[in-house]
Each structure stands twice: as C-alpha cells, then as structure tokens.
Design a protein around this motif. Structure first.
Motif, PDB file in Angstrom:
ATOM      1  N   GLY A   1     -26.402  20.319  -4.742  1.00 29.16           N
ATOM      2  CA  GLY A   1     -27.075  21.519  -4.241  1.00 29.16           C
ATOM      3  C   GLY A   1     -28.438  21.214  -3.653  1.00 29.16           C
ATOM      4  N   SER A   2     -29.187  20.349  -4.327  1.00 22.71           N
ATOM      5  CA  SER A   2     -30.508  19.967  -3.811  1.00 22.71           C
ATOM      6  C   SER A   2     -30.387  19.176  -2.517  1.00 22.71           C
ATOM      7  CB  SER A   2     -31.255  19.131  -4.852  1.00 22.71           C
ATOM      8  OG  SER A   2     -31.411  19.862  -6.037  1.00 22.71           O
ATOM      9  N   GLY A   3     -29.465  18.253  -2.485  1.00 24.47           N
ATOM     10  CA  GLY A   3     -29.267  17.455  -1.278  1.00 24.47           C
ATOM     11  C   GLY A   3     -28.802  18.297  -0.104  1.00 24.47           C
ATOM     12  N   LEU A   4     -27.906  19.235  -0.371  1.00 25.46           N
ATOM     13  CA  LEU A   4     -27.409  20.089   0.709  1.00 25.46           C
ATOM     14  C   LEU A   4     -28.481  21.051   1.202  1.00 25.46           C
ATOM     15  CD1 LEU A   4     -24.730  20.169   2.152  1.00 25.46           C
ATOM     16  CD2 LEU A   4     -24.029  22.030   0.660  1.00 25.46           C
ATOM     17  N   SER A   5     -29.363  21.482   0.315  1.00 26.05           N
ATOM     18  CA  SER A   5     -30.466  22.333   0.776  1.00 26.05           C
ATOM     19  C   SER A   5     -31.434  21.527   1.644  1.00 26.05           C
ATOM     20  CB  SER A   5     -31.194  22.980  -0.406  1.00 26.05           C
ATOM     21  OG  SER A   5     -31.798  22.008  -1.214  1.00 26.05           O
ATOM     22  N   ALA A   6     -31.638  20.253   1.310  1.00 27.98           N
ATOM     23  CA  ALA A   6     -32.466  19.397   2.168  1.00 27.98           C
ATOM     24  C   ALA A   6     -31.808  19.188   3.526  1.00 27.98           C
ATOM     25  CB  ALA A   6     -32.715  18.047   1.485  1.00 27.98           C
ATOM     26  N   VAL A   7     -30.494  19.021   3.539  1.00 24.60           N
ATOM     27  CA  VAL A   7     -29.769  18.877   4.803  1.00 24.60           C
ATOM     28  C   VAL A   7     -29.941  20.140   5.647  1.00 24.60           C
ATOM     29  CG1 VAL A   7     -27.452  18.734   5.817  1.00 24.60           C
ATOM     30  CG2 VAL A   7     -28.094  17.195   3.970  1.00 24.60           C
ATOM     31  N   SER A   8     -29.830  21.299   5.015  1.00 19.80           N
ATOM     32  CA  SER A   8     -29.969  22.558   5.739  1.00 19.80           C
ATOM     33  C   SER A   8     -31.353  22.686   6.363  1.00 19.80           C
ATOM     34  CB  SER A   8     -29.714  23.729   4.794  1.00 19.80           C
ATOM     35  OG  SER A   8     -30.001  24.946   5.419  1.00 19.80           O
ATOM     36  N   TRP A   9     -32.373  22.365   5.596  1.00 21.43           N
ATOM     37  CA  TRP A   9     -33.743  22.491   6.097  1.00 21.43           C
ATOM     38  C   TRP A   9     -34.028  21.479   7.210  1.00 21.43           C
ATOM     39  CZ3 TRP A   9     -37.447  25.559   6.939  1.00 21.43           C
ATOM     40  CH2 TRP A   9     -38.731  25.093   7.232  1.00 21.43           C
ATOM     41  N   GLN A  10     -33.600  20.243   7.009  1.00 19.85           N
ATOM     42  CA  GLN A  10     -33.859  19.225   8.021  1.00 19.85           C
ATOM     43  C   GLN A  10     -33.014  19.451   9.280  1.00 19.85           C
ATOM     44  OE1 GLN A  10     -36.397  17.302   7.807  1.00 19.85           O
ATOM     45  NE2 GLN A  10     -36.848  17.826   5.703  1.00 19.85           N
ATOM     46  N   LEU A  11     -31.832  20.038   9.132  1.00 17.51           N
ATOM     47  CA  LEU A  11     -31.044  20.399  10.302  1.00 17.51           C
ATOM     48  C   LEU A  11     -31.756  21.494  11.088  1.00 17.51           C
ATOM     49  CD1 LEU A  11     -27.550  20.242  11.005  1.00 17.51           C
ATOM     50  CD2 LEU A  11     -28.240  22.605  10.973  1.00 17.51           C
ATOM     51  N   PHE A  12     -32.340  22.431  10.386  1.00 18.99           N
ATOM     52  CA  PHE A  12     -33.104  23.490  11.045  1.00 18.99           C
ATOM     53  C   PHE A  12     -34.298  22.906  11.801  1.00 18.99           C
ATOM     54  CE2 PHE A  12     -36.307  26.898  11.038  1.00 18.99           C
ATOM     55  CZ  PHE A  12     -35.585  27.885  11.689  1.00 18.99           C
ATOM     56  N   ARG A  13     -34.862  21.820  11.288  1.00 20.59           N
ATOM     57  CA  ARG A  13     -35.986  21.157  11.956  1.00 20.59           C
ATOM     58  C   ARG A  13     -35.532  20.237  13.078  1.00 20.59           C
ATOM     59  NH1 ARG A  13     -39.617  18.307   7.970  1.00 20.59           N
ATOM     60  NH2 ARG A  13     -40.932  18.180   9.807  1.00 20.59           N
ATOM     61  N   GLY A  14     -34.241  19.884  13.120  1.00 24.36           N
ATOM     62  CA  GLY A  14     -33.707  19.143  14.243  1.00 24.36           C
ATOM     63  C   GLY A  14     -33.490  17.661  14.039  1.00 24.36           C
ATOM     64  N   TYR A  15     -33.364  17.204  12.811  1.00 21.68           N
ATOM     65  CA  TYR A  15     -33.158  15.782  12.577  1.00 21.68           C
ATOM     66  C   TYR A  15     -31.716  15.380  12.845  1.00 21.68           C
ATOM     67  CZ  TYR A  15     -37.773  15.123  10.658  1.00 21.68           C
ATOM     68  OH  TYR A  15     -39.119  15.021  10.511  1.00 21.68           O
ATOM     69  N   ARG A  16     -31.550  14.203  13.399  1.00 23.29           N
ATOM     70  CA  ARG A  16     -30.247  13.697  13.818  1.00 23.29           C
ATOM     71  C   ARG A  16     -29.313  13.436  12.640  1.00 23.29           C
ATOM     72  NH1 ARG A  16     -30.227   8.707  17.764  1.00 23.29           N
ATOM     73  NH2 ARG A  16     -30.833  10.390  19.124  1.00 23.29           N
ATOM     74  N   TRP A  17     -29.795  12.866  11.565  1.00 23.32           N
ATOM     75  CA  TRP A  17     -28.946  12.457  10.444  1.00 23.32           C
ATOM     76  C   TRP A  17     -28.251  13.634   9.776  1.00 23.32           C
ATOM     77  CZ3 TRP A  17     -29.932  14.382   5.615  1.00 23.32           C
ATOM     78  CH2 TRP A  17     -31.190  14.924   5.385  1.00 23.32           C
ATOM     79  N   THR A  18     -28.747  14.832   9.977  1.00 20.70           N
ATOM     80  CA  THR A  18     -28.160  15.993   9.307  1.00 20.70           C
ATOM     81  C   THR A  18     -26.786  16.349   9.839  1.00 20.70           C
ATOM     82  OG1 THR A  18     -29.307  17.485  10.819  1.00 20.70           O
ATOM     83  CG2 THR A  18     -30.415  16.951   8.748  1.00 20.70           C
ATOM     84  N   ARG A  19     -26.490  15.975  11.076  1.00 20.67           N
ATOM     85  CA  ARG A  19     -25.161  16.266  11.614  1.00 20.67           C
ATOM     86  C   ARG A  19     -24.094  15.515  10.827  1.00 20.67           C
ATOM     87  NH1 ARG A  19     -27.053  15.169  17.142  1.00 20.67           N
ATOM     88  NH2 ARG A  19     -25.679  13.385  16.976  1.00 20.67           N
ATOM     89  N   ALA A  20     -24.345  14.256  10.519  1.00 25.48           N
ATOM     90  CA  ALA A  20     -23.368  13.466   9.766  1.00 25.48           C
ATOM     91  C   ALA A  20     -23.211  14.007   8.342  1.00 25.48           C
ATOM     92  CB  ALA A  20     -23.787  12.005   9.721  1.00 25.48           C
ATOM     93  N   ALA A  21     -24.307  14.333   7.706  1.00 25.48           N
ATOM     94  CA  ALA A  21     -24.235  14.868   6.343  1.00 25.48           C
ATOM     95  C   ALA A  21     -23.510  16.204   6.323  1.00 25.48           C
ATOM     96  CB  ALA A  21     -25.640  15.009   5.773  1.00 25.48           C
TER      97      ALA A  21
END
Length: 143
Positions: A67-87
C-alpha cells in the motif's frame, strides 16, 4: 553557453492531461484499499487468533508495504516520473491475474470491481499524452 535559467522553459514541459489524473487517481485508490485491508488485518491480529501468527504478521507487513509503495507510485506518476509506468503496469497485471479467476468463479460484482480499473489504467498508460508526460527524469526541474 547558456545559464541554467535560460535552459529551463516552463512552456516546454508537457501538460498534465486528464489521463494522468485518472491513472494517478485509480492507482491511489488501489493503494488506499490495500492500506485499509492492512489496517483490518492488523486489528484482526489482536482480536482473532490466526492459524499461523508468523504468516498473519508477514501478510500484514506485506500489505502495508504494498500500500505504501503503490501510494508512492501514484504520487510520483502524478509528478511525471518515468519509472512509475512500469510499476503501474506490473501492479495492474497482477490485479488482472486476480480479477479474471474471481470473475470466472461466479463473483461478478467483485470481479468487475477488480477488472475494470486495471483495464482503464492499462489503456491510459500507453496513450501518447500520458507517455509524453511521464518522460521526466529524476534530475528534471520540479513540476
């Protein structure tokens, strides 16, 4: 040679489209669901006797970590980081692996609830606007 202020051009940054908003929201809601389930498991550790205490503790810790990792993915995807697409892609594929047997097992409501959001995210992750927005590197200027 140009100065750092001349290189940074705000108008050249990609625009956060509705697809980024939707993907971030869905992934964030999935993270919230995992954290709620983790809290339920934590409470049940103290109120019910599990068959295996070590297994129940491991599952609780794993749910909090996911849950913590997925919330970080959600936030960083909102900010536009590339690695979040793979996660996001990997998590949605895991959700599909759970949703399809649930749906085929006769639990239509739960199966659709677990099937439709990952399908939407998988579709939106590969739209050109979302891909263009998530090309940000770790050393890019803050959005």
């Amino acid at each position: 040679m140009s100065s750092p202020t001349e290189q940074y051009q705000p108008e050249s940054l990609p625009i956060r489209t509705w697809g980024v908003w939707v993907v971030s929201l869905i992934v964030g809601l999935e993270a919230l669901a995992l954290l709620i389930i983790a809290i339920f498991f934590l409470v049940s550790l103290f109120t019910a006797e599990p068959n295996s205490l070590s297994g129940a503790v491991f599952l609780t810790v794993m749910l909090f970590a996911l849950g913590s990792g997925l919330s970080a993915v959600s936030w960083q995807l909102f900010r536009g980081y590339r690695w979040t697409r793979a996660a996001s892609l990997v998590w949605q594929l895991l959700m599909l692996a759970i949703a399809v047997p649930t749906l085929l097992g006769g639990q239509i409501g739960l199966g659709l609830l677990m099937l439709l959001p990952p399908l939407a995210v998988l579709f939106l992750l590969f739209t050109p606007n979302v891909v263009a927005f998530t090309l940000r590197q770790g050393n890019s200027a803050a959005l």
